[in-house]
Design a protein around this motif. Sequence first.
Motif, mmCIF file in Angstrom:
data_model
loop_
_atom_site.group_PDB
_atom_site.id
_atom_site.type_symbol
_atom_site.label_atom_id
_atom_site.label_comp_id
_atom_site.label_asym_id
_atom_site.label_seq_id
_atom_site.Cartn_x
_atom_site.Cartn_y
_atom_site.Cartn_z
ATOM 1 N N LEU A 163 -4.600 55.779 87.731
ATOM 2 C CA LEU A 163 -5.134 54.392 87.684
ATOM 3 C C LEU A 163 -6.640 54.429 87.092
ATOM 4 O O LEU A 163 -6.686 53.398 86.493
ATOM 5 C CB LEU A 163 -5.208 54.004 89.290
ATOM 6 C CG LEU A 163 -3.780 53.843 89.972
ATOM 7 C CD1 LEU A 163 -3.957 53.235 91.248
ATOM 8 C CD2 LEU A 163 -2.822 53.050 89.122
ATOM 9 N N ALA A 164 -7.265 55.205 87.182
ATOM 10 C CA ALA A 164 -8.572 55.171 86.621
ATOM 11 C C ALA A 164 -9.253 56.348 86.135
ATOM 12 O O ALA A 164 -8.242 57.507 86.239
ATOM 13 C CB ALA A 164 -9.627 54.307 87.306
ATOM 14 N N CYS A 165 -10.440 56.556 86.082
ATOM 15 C CA CYS A 165 -11.324 57.759 85.666
ATOM 16 C C CYS A 165 -10.911 58.966 86.738
ATOM 17 O O CYS A 165 -10.629 60.178 86.194
ATOM 18 C CB CYS A 165 -12.522 57.817 85.848
ATOM 19 S SG CYS A 165 -13.226 56.110 86.558
ATOM 20 N N CYS A 166 -10.391 58.906 88.098
ATOM 21 C CA CYS A 166 -10.146 59.938 88.759
ATOM 22 C C CYS A 166 -8.799 60.644 88.258
ATOM 23 O O CYS A 166 -8.562 61.753 88.569
ATOM 24 C CB CYS A 166 -9.954 59.461 90.220
ATOM 25 S SG CYS A 166 -11.241 59.449 91.248
ATOM 26 N N ALA A 167 -8.072 60.023 87.506
ATOM 27 C CA ALA A 167 -6.798 60.541 87.066
ATOM 28 C C ALA A 167 -7.325 61.936 86.111
ATOM 29 O O ALA A 167 -6.433 62.685 86.306
ATOM 30 C CB ALA A 167 -5.948 59.598 86.360
ATOM 31 N N GLY A 201 -7.712 56.902 91.733
ATOM 32 C CA GLY A 201 -8.574 55.681 90.832
ATOM 33 C C GLY A 201 -8.483 54.216 91.632
ATOM 34 O O GLY A 201 -8.093 53.996 92.811
ATOM 35 N N THR A 202 -9.016 53.373 90.938
ATOM 36 C CA THR A 202 -9.301 51.962 91.128
ATOM 37 C C THR A 202 -7.802 51.327 91.409
ATOM 38 O O THR A 202 -7.118 51.461 90.539
ATOM 39 C CB THR A 202 -10.282 51.281 90.172
ATOM 40 O OG1 THR A 202 -11.169 52.273 89.514
ATOM 41 C CG2 THR A 202 -10.837 50.171 90.731
ATOM 42 N N VAL A 203 -7.688 50.865 92.453
ATOM 43 C CA VAL A 203 -6.452 49.858 92.670
ATOM 44 C C VAL A 203 -6.742 48.387 92.459
ATOM 45 O O VAL A 203 -7.490 47.709 93.203
ATOM 46 C CB VAL A 203 -5.750 50.212 93.936
ATOM 47 C CG1 VAL A 203 -4.648 49.324 94.449
ATOM 48 C CG2 VAL A 203 -5.843 51.584 94.455
ATOM 49 N N GLY A 205 -10.811 59.777 95.741
ATOM 50 C CA GLY A 205 -12.029 59.212 94.986
ATOM 51 C C GLY A 205 -12.384 57.903 95.784
ATOM 52 O O GLY A 205 -11.729 57.200 96.712
ATOM 53 N N ALA A 206 -13.765 57.445 95.642
ATOM 54 C CA ALA A 206 -14.332 56.211 96.364
ATOM 55 C C ALA A 206 -13.805 55.158 95.974
ATOM 56 O O ALA A 206 -13.269 54.256 97.200
ATOM 57 C CB ALA A 206 -15.649 56.287 95.925
ATOM 58 N N CYS A 207 -13.016 54.759 95.040
ATOM 59 C CA CYS A 207 -12.241 53.478 94.681
ATOM 60 C C CYS A 207 -10.846 53.502 95.550
ATOM 61 O O CYS A 207 -10.767 52.582 96.397
ATOM 62 C CB CYS A 207 -11.708 53.496 93.241
ATOM 63 S SG CYS A 207 -13.017 53.128 91.964
ATOM 64 N N PRO A 235 -13.249 62.001 99.330
ATOM 65 C CA PRO A 235 -14.285 61.391 98.800
ATOM 66 C C PRO A 235 -14.792 61.956 97.250
ATOM 67 O O PRO A 235 -14.582 63.049 97.291
ATOM 68 C CB PRO A 235 -15.378 61.426 99.844
ATOM 69 C CG PRO A 235 -15.243 62.731 100.491
ATOM 70 C CD PRO A 235 -13.592 63.083 100.405
ATOM 71 N N GLY A 236 -15.583 61.082 96.885
ATOM 72 C CA GLY A 236 -16.275 61.702 95.417
ATOM 73 C C GLY A 236 -16.019 60.598 94.460
ATOM 74 O O GLY A 236 -15.187 59.875 94.323
ATOM 75 N N CYS A 237 -16.887 60.794 93.326
ATOM 76 C CA CYS A 237 -16.769 59.596 92.282
ATOM 77 C C CYS A 237 -17.102 60.450 91.043
ATOM 78 O O CYS A 237 -18.215 60.294 90.403
ATOM 79 C CB CYS A 237 -17.716 58.433 92.333
ATOM 80 S SG CYS A 237 -17.413 57.237 91.208
ATOM 81 N N PRO A 238 -15.902 61.050 90.298
ATOM 82 C CA PRO A 238 -14.720 61.342 91.251
ATOM 83 C C PRO A 238 -14.935 62.674 91.784
ATOM 84 O O PRO A 238 -15.865 63.481 91.605
ATOM 85 C CB PRO A 238 -13.861 61.603 89.641
ATOM 86 C CG PRO A 238 -14.988 62.300 88.822
ATOM 87 C CD PRO A 238 -16.253 61.617 88.969
ATOM 88 N N PRO A 239 -13.973 63.196 92.459
ATOM 89 C CA PRO A 239 -13.855 64.399 93.227
ATOM 90 C C PRO A 239 -13.663 65.267 92.345
ATOM 91 O O PRO A 239 -12.922 65.307 91.558
ATOM 92 C CB PRO A 239 -12.767 64.079 94.228
ATOM 93 C CG PRO A 239 -12.182 62.799 94.287
ATOM 94 C CD PRO A 239 -12.624 62.377 92.954
HETATM 95 S S1 SF4 Z 1 -13.898 56.834 92.622
HETATM 96 FE FE1 SF4 Z 1 -15.340 56.870 90.427
HETATM 97 S S2 SF4 Z 1 -14.170 58.565 89.351
HETATM 98 FE FE2 SF4 Z 1 -12.536 57.735 90.911
HETATM 99 S S3 SF4 Z 1 -11.956 55.984 89.734
HETATM 100 FE FE3 SF4 Z 1 -13.414 55.034 91.022
HETATM 101 S S4 SF4 Z 1 -15.122 54.897 89.734
HETATM 102 FE FE4 SF4 Z 1 -13.445 56.283 88.511
#
Ligand code: SF4
Lengths: 205, 196
Positions: free
Chosen positions: B38-42, B77-79, B104-106, B134-138
């Motif tokens: 979904l976002a950067c975590c991917a 990622g971000t939903v 991730g945090a999102c 947890p983590g951004c990103p983990p």
């Molecule tokens: S938790 Fe951080 S790295 Fe993960 S999707 Fe959200 S903004 Fe991106």
Amino acid sequence: MSLAEDVIETVPEETVIEVTKQNDKPLIVTSPEHILTILETAQQSGFDHLACLTAVDWPKDELEDNAAWLGFQTEPEDDEEDPIPQPSRGWELDDVNEGLMEVVYNLYSYDEGDHLCVQVWVPRELEECRVPSATSLWNGANWHEREVYDLYGVTFEGHPDMKRMFMPEDWEGHPHRKDYDLTEQQYIYREGGVDKVTKDAGKGW
Amino acid sequence: MARIVKPGSPDEGIFLTSLDKMFKWGRANSLWPLQFGLACCAIEMMATMGPHHDIARFGSEVFRATPRQADLMIVPGTVCKKMAPRVRKLYDQMPEPKYAIAMGACASCGGPYQNSYSVVQGVDKVIPVDVYVPGCPPRPEALMDGLIRLQDKIMQDPEPDIRFAKSPTPEVETGETEAKARRDWEIGQTEGGQSA
Ligand code: SF4
């Protein structure tokens, strides 16, 4: 002579409100009536690419806070009582009701590598927030304008398909406006293959 | 859990456990995640898949491109609110038993997009989540830690495997009239059988 200077020389004088620099790039401020003239001249001079079309929302209180920086009024002289309002961006601060919407066109020339920024400042009220569409000049303006309409509520007159770009059609408000109401969240669910808006968080999940 | 027979005894090489535990062991060590991002975590999830971190060591390398073959949904990622109904749909299409990791945090709580007009404040509003990372990103290590925790959770699940659960008696599950209707139907079946 750079391409941008060329444009500034060529355009009729009455169409230009202000010529300044922004981040060392030439900036022309104009009015909604004359924006198409300027853009057309720019295109004919060689600005073949509309790199970005976006908007900035300036509610009245933020305009006042940033007035000096924007050039809306000068600092009061020691011997003067009140600051003198200076016409800027075609507006005087006293004439502004709710605030202003700044519509920005960033133009680029592939051949010369030259930049030009064009700005229009229109009233912030939804009914008056109208600018002519640039789709007749650059097809790429189509989606840019729909995005600005979706998120800022600027209506582009003469646009072939003026509807929301990202949010569902029945979304309330324009989210990038600074007075957008975040206290009442809206949610999206699917029905019949289209996105619909609901205030009920659990609907459709 | 399992009883390991002492070496040297006549039963050597025999491993005793319950079928239920064996299924759980098998399931925990072959989690097939759904392949989507979904976002950067991917990106970090893809790094976890890669040879350097190698999620295959935990039996989880088979990312499936269809929810029908997946039993783990890593939500990386971000939903967005627009994505939420689609995430729910994908989750609904996965066969039971299924698990979800909020990566991730999102995905856990909205993360940097607190109080946003477009982001769901945590995927647990949309689907049930087993493990939050947890983590951004983990880092990939964190995701693998989440996976190991999920495996522990599956192994220690007090509920028997759905295949070995006793089917509930009608009186417990359904209302009185329904139970009676069912009894009547069963009697009818037996009588029909007798007359035939
Ligand atoms: S938790 Fe951080 S790295 Fe993960 S999707 Fe959200 S903004 Fe991106």
